[in-house]
Design an enzyme around this catalytic site. Structure first.
Site, PDB file in Angstrom:
ATOM      1  N   ARG A 105     104.995 -36.184  33.920  1.00 48.56           N
ATOM      2  CA  ARG A 105     104.471 -34.996  33.253  1.00 48.56           C
ATOM      3  C   ARG A 105     104.527 -33.801  34.201  1.00 48.56           C
ATOM      4  NH1 ARG A 105      98.986 -34.196  29.988  1.00 48.56           N
ATOM      5  NH2 ARG A 105      98.036 -35.017  31.847  1.00 48.56           N
ATOM      6  N   THR A 109     103.872 -27.244  32.893  1.00 42.85           N
ATOM      7  CA  THR A 109     104.083 -27.162  31.430  1.00 42.85           C
ATOM      8  C   THR A 109     103.380 -28.313  30.703  1.00 42.85           C
ATOM      9  OG1 THR A 109     106.051 -28.539  31.486  1.00 42.85           O
ATOM     10  CG2 THR A 109     106.377 -26.167  31.792  1.00 42.85           C
ATOM     11  N   ASP A 201      93.695 -48.451  32.710  1.00 45.48           N
ATOM     12  CA  ASP A 201      95.080 -48.097  33.009  1.00 45.48           C
ATOM     13  C   ASP A 201      95.924 -49.370  32.995  1.00 45.48           C
ATOM     14  OD1 ASP A 201      96.714 -45.642  34.715  1.00 45.48           O
ATOM     15  OD2 ASP A 201      97.507 -47.690  34.736  1.00 45.48           O
ATOM     16  N   ASP A 204      98.027 -50.060  36.212  1.00 39.86           N
ATOM     17  CA  ASP A 204      97.191 -50.505  37.339  1.00 39.86           C
ATOM     18  C   ASP A 204      96.720 -51.938  37.135  1.00 39.86           C
ATOM     19  OD1 ASP A 204      97.444 -48.200  38.735  1.00 39.86           O
ATOM     20  OD2 ASP A 204      95.482 -47.385  38.199  1.00 39.86           O
TER      21      ASP A 204
HETATM   22  N1  URA Z   1      97.733 -45.212  29.584  1.00 41.39           N
HETATM   23  C1  URA Z   1      96.971 -46.242  30.011  1.00 41.39           C
HETATM   24  O1  URA Z   1      97.375 -47.024  30.861  1.00 41.39           O
HETATM   25  N2  URA Z   1      95.749 -46.404  29.463  1.00 41.39           N
HETATM   26  C2  URA Z   1      95.266 -45.577  28.516  1.00 41.39           C
HETATM   27  O2  URA Z   1      94.142 -45.794  28.048  1.00 41.39           O
HETATM   28  C3  URA Z   1      96.079 -44.508  28.086  1.00 41.39           C
HETATM   29  C4  URA Z   1      97.311 -44.349  28.643  1.00 41.39           C
END
Ligand code: URA
Length: 210
Positions: A105, A109, A201, A204
């Site tokens: 990202r 922008t 995540d 992760d």
């Molecule tokens: N990406 C992720 O890993 N978890 C989320 O909750 C949203 C995007």
């Protein structure tokens, strides 16, 4: 063509998803569950593949037997979390061709920018399954599918583990021709773009990073 949105409510999928959501589930278990659940989701996303028949000979007689028509599937992982879904799907569809789309990202922008793009040849003749565990804002999925359509893909399906209503709406607006298969539609996105209740995540948790 399958419906625009399919939520796979199979008990095995839902049970495994609950274990994955638990914050204390280890990286090892999370990875194993992801492999198992992606195989089950792949079963659903491949349900409507085009079929043909082939003449074969059983030990008893000849018959016209069903087989999947056309070129090998293209499986496209959106880096990096999409890679966690590949192993399970490839167990079910071992001859699939595999591609990767990397997007980041732009901090100014906030738009997704491509940093890697390597996909199988002749995408126009393949059913293309795009995989990313979390359909959150939908920005990266929409951008990845834009790129795949530019590269020729026509029959595209999107496979994720969890989807937010915001991401589903964004996908439906930008790519109404791309059906989505998911294990759950969660409640909402928080201010940081995380799916709630979600599982945190995904990258992760599957790779053991923070
Ligand atoms: N990406 C992720 O890993 N978890 C989320 O909750 C949203 C995007």
């Amino acid at each position: 063509m399958i419906d625009h949105l399919t939520v796979v409510d199979h008990p095995l999928v839902q049970h495994k998803l609950t274990l994955m959501r638990e914050k204390d589930t280890s990286t090892k278990s999370f990875r194993q569950l992801l492999r198992e659940i992606s195989l089950l989701l792949a079963y659903e996303v491949t349900r409507s593949l085009p079929m043909t028949t082939v003449r074969i000979e059983t030990p008893l007689c000849e018959m016209d037997a069903p087989q999947i028509d056309g070129k090998k599937l293209a499986l496209i992982s959106i880096l990096r979390a999409g890679n966690g879904l590949l192993d399970g799907i490839l167990e079910l569809v071992p001859a699939a061709r595999v591609g990767f789309v990397g997007l980041y990202r732009d901090p100014e922008t906030l738009k997704p920018v491509q940093y890697y793009f390597k996909v199988p040849a002749e995408l126009e003749d393949r059913v293309t399954i795009v995989v990313d565990p979390m359909l959150a804002t939908g920005n990266s999925s929409v951008a990845a599918i834009d790129l795949l359509k530019k590269a020729g893909a026509k029959d595209i399906r999107f496979l994720c583990l969890l989807a937010a209503p915001e991401g589903i709406a964004r996908m439906k607006e930008a790519h109404p021709d791309v059906p989505i298969v998911t294990a759950s539609v969660d409640d909402h996105l928080n201010d940081h773009g995380y799916i709630v209740p979600g599982l945190g995540d995904a990258g992760d948790r599957m790779f053991g990073t923070k």
